[in-house]
Design a protein around this motif. Structure first.
Motif, PDB file in Angstrom:
ATOM      1  N   ILE A  70       0.847  -1.194   0.000  1.00  0.00           N
ATOM      2  CA  ILE A  70       0.000   0.000   0.000  1.00  0.00           C
ATOM      3  C   ILE A  70       0.884   1.246   0.000  1.00  0.00           C
ATOM      4  O   ILE A  70       1.755   1.399   0.858  1.00  0.00           O
ATOM      5  CB  ILE A  70      -0.927   0.039   1.230  1.00  0.00           C
ATOM      6  N   LEU A  71       0.641   2.125  -0.969  1.00  0.00           N
ATOM      7  CA  LEU A  71       1.400   3.374  -1.090  1.00  0.00           C
ATOM      8  C   LEU A  71       0.442   4.556  -1.185  1.00  0.00           C
ATOM      9  O   LEU A  71      -0.679   4.418  -1.686  1.00  0.00           O
ATOM     10  CB  LEU A  71       2.262   3.361  -2.354  1.00  0.00           C
TER      11      LEU A  71
ATOM     12  N   TYR B 136      -4.264   9.932  -4.003  1.00  0.00           N
ATOM     13  CA  TYR B 136      -4.279   8.542  -4.441  1.00  0.00           C
ATOM     14  C   TYR B 136      -3.730   7.585  -3.381  1.00  0.00           C
ATOM     15  O   TYR B 136      -2.780   7.900  -2.667  1.00  0.00           O
ATOM     16  CB  TYR B 136      -3.450   8.380  -5.708  1.00  0.00           C
ATOM     17  N   VAL B 137      -4.357   6.401  -3.334  1.00  0.00           N
ATOM     18  CA  VAL B 137      -3.805   5.278  -2.579  1.00  0.00           C
ATOM     19  C   VAL B 137      -3.619   4.148  -3.586  1.00  0.00           C
ATOM     20  O   VAL B 137      -4.562   3.783  -4.305  1.00  0.00           O
ATOM     21  CB  VAL B 137      -4.727   4.812  -1.436  1.00  0.00           C
ATOM     22  N   LEU B 138      -2.406   3.616  -3.657  1.00  0.00           N
ATOM     23  CA  LEU B 138      -2.092   2.530  -4.582  1.00  0.00           C
ATOM     24  C   LEU B 138      -1.986   1.221  -3.797  1.00  0.00           C
ATOM     25  O   LEU B 138      -1.218   1.129  -2.837  1.00  0.00           O
ATOM     26  CB  LEU B 138      -0.766   2.802  -5.297  1.00  0.00           C
ATOM     27  N   VAL B 139      -2.765   0.240  -4.201  1.00  0.00           N
ATOM     28  CA  VAL B 139      -2.727  -1.081  -3.559  1.00  0.00           C
ATOM     29  C   VAL B 139      -2.225  -2.069  -4.612  1.00  0.00           C
ATOM     30  O   VAL B 139      -2.882  -2.279  -5.635  1.00  0.00           O
ATOM     31  CB  VAL B 139      -4.116  -1.494  -3.035  1.00  0.00           C
ATOM     32  N   ILE B 140      -1.054  -2.642  -4.362  1.00  0.00           N
ATOM     33  CA  ILE B 140      -0.354  -3.431  -5.384  1.00  0.00           C
ATOM     34  C   ILE B 140      -0.203  -4.884  -4.934  1.00  0.00           C
ATOM     35  O   ILE B 140       0.166  -5.162  -3.785  1.00  0.00           O
ATOM     36  CB  ILE B 140       1.037  -2.831  -5.655  1.00  0.00           C
ATOM     37  N   GLU B 141      -0.457  -5.766  -5.857  1.00  0.00           N
ATOM     38  CA  GLU B 141      -0.330  -7.205  -5.599  1.00  0.00           C
ATOM     39  C   GLU B 141       1.104  -7.558  -5.216  1.00  0.00           C
ATOM     40  O   GLU B 141       2.063  -7.087  -5.842  1.00  0.00           O
ATOM     41  CB  GLU B 141      -0.725  -7.957  -6.871  1.00  0.00           C
ATOM     42  N   GLY B 142       1.258  -8.372  -4.173  1.00  0.00           N
ATOM     43  CA  GLY B 142       2.589  -8.821  -3.777  1.00  0.00           C
ATOM     44  C   GLY B 142       3.115  -9.873  -4.740  1.00  0.00           C
ATOM     45  O   GLY B 142       2.366 -10.446  -5.536  1.00  0.00           O
TER      46      GLY B 142
END
Length: 281
Positions: free
Chosen positions: A158-159, A216-222
């Protein structure tokens, strides 16, 4: 007796996302410390809260912390609020909490909105394990170190990112992480809330053509364990087979056991290892 520090979560957009407990506490404490008093006064006015307000932000977080500690020692109860969300999460409140702990001041956290958790729950990605990185460092060297660490991160990432940095950050993420699924969450809980679920490259192409607006909130697959296993196998396959065998034999394993371990490392059968060794002889 010393007073207490209350960490009061405030809305990240929609003003209805505030708890009754937080509203009561903000009315009852002696002083409210806010990251941006100009922003927070709008919230307090909306809920008709008349409690005195003081600033506590990134540029006075140490000096002002000790001033607030003195008030707490004098028996005053203080509330800490941030511009939006939960104090101490990616904001200067972290320092005040740390110093209060060192000084023996009691801290009470009143839960509520947090952009990182809100985004994670709507992302459609795994929520069981996640790594919250907040904003990537602006310093190029530190930023590179964090991106390198994220390459092998198996947890959901999460960024946070501002609109004017979004495209550049997406470019760096795609370069560092490769193709991953991502949820780009914009203006959470607000009128123009939007969640885009796609691949990193698809999102990058979209924002190269559409100007980013809002927070923005970026949720990225591990990284998947399957991908990690493939990389490990590829590394072993680059090693000379006899050298690979020697690693385990030097650890005291028998020839048979060493072949079994080599086969496991390379993702092949023990028979294949045996035949390859025969061919080398």
């Amino acid at each position: 007796m010393a007073g207490k520090l209350y960490l009061c979560a405030t809305p990240i957009g929609n003003l209805e996302d505030i708890t009754l407990r937080v509203l009561r506490t903000l009315k009852e404490v002696d002083l409210i410390a806010a990251e941006d008093t100009r922003n927070s006064i709008k919230l307090l006015n909306h809920f008709e809260i008349k409690t005195p307000l003081t600033s506590y932000h990134e540029f006075n977080k140490i000096e002002k912390a000790y001033q607030l500690i003195e008030k707490l020692r004098a028996g005053k109860n203080l509330a800490l609020i941030t511009d939006a969300g939960t104090p101490g999460i990616s904001d200067p409140g972290e320092e005040l909490v740390r110093i209060c702990c060192e000084e023996g001041i009691e801290i009470v956290s009143l839960p509520g909105a947090a952009a990182c958790i809100t985004a994670l729950t709507v992302s459609g990605l795994s929520t069981r394990r996640f790594a919250f990185e907040a904003f990537l460092p602006r310093d190029k060297k530190k930023r590179g170190i964090v991106l390198e660490e994220l390459k092998s991160e198996t947890r959901t990432i999460i960024l946070y990112e501002a609109p004017h940095h979004l495209v550049h950050t997406l470019e760096e993420l795609h370069q560092a992480l490769g193709e991953r699924n991502i949820a780009v969450c914009r203006e959470l809980t607000k009128k123009h809330e939007e969640v885009m679920r796609a691949s990193l490259v698809e999102v990058l192409r979209y924002y190269e053509e559409h100007e980013p607006r809002g927070e923005y909130v970026l949720v990225i697959e591990g990284k998947s364990y399957a991908d990690i296993e493939k990389e490990e196998i590829a590394e072993w396959m680059q090693m000379d087979l006899t050298e690979h065998m020697r690693i385990y034999e030097e650890k005291g394993l028998s020839n048979k056991e060493a072949m079994r371990m080599v086969a496991k490392d390379r993702g092949i059968s023990k028979r294949e290892v045996y035949q390859m060794l025969l061919a080398l002889k």
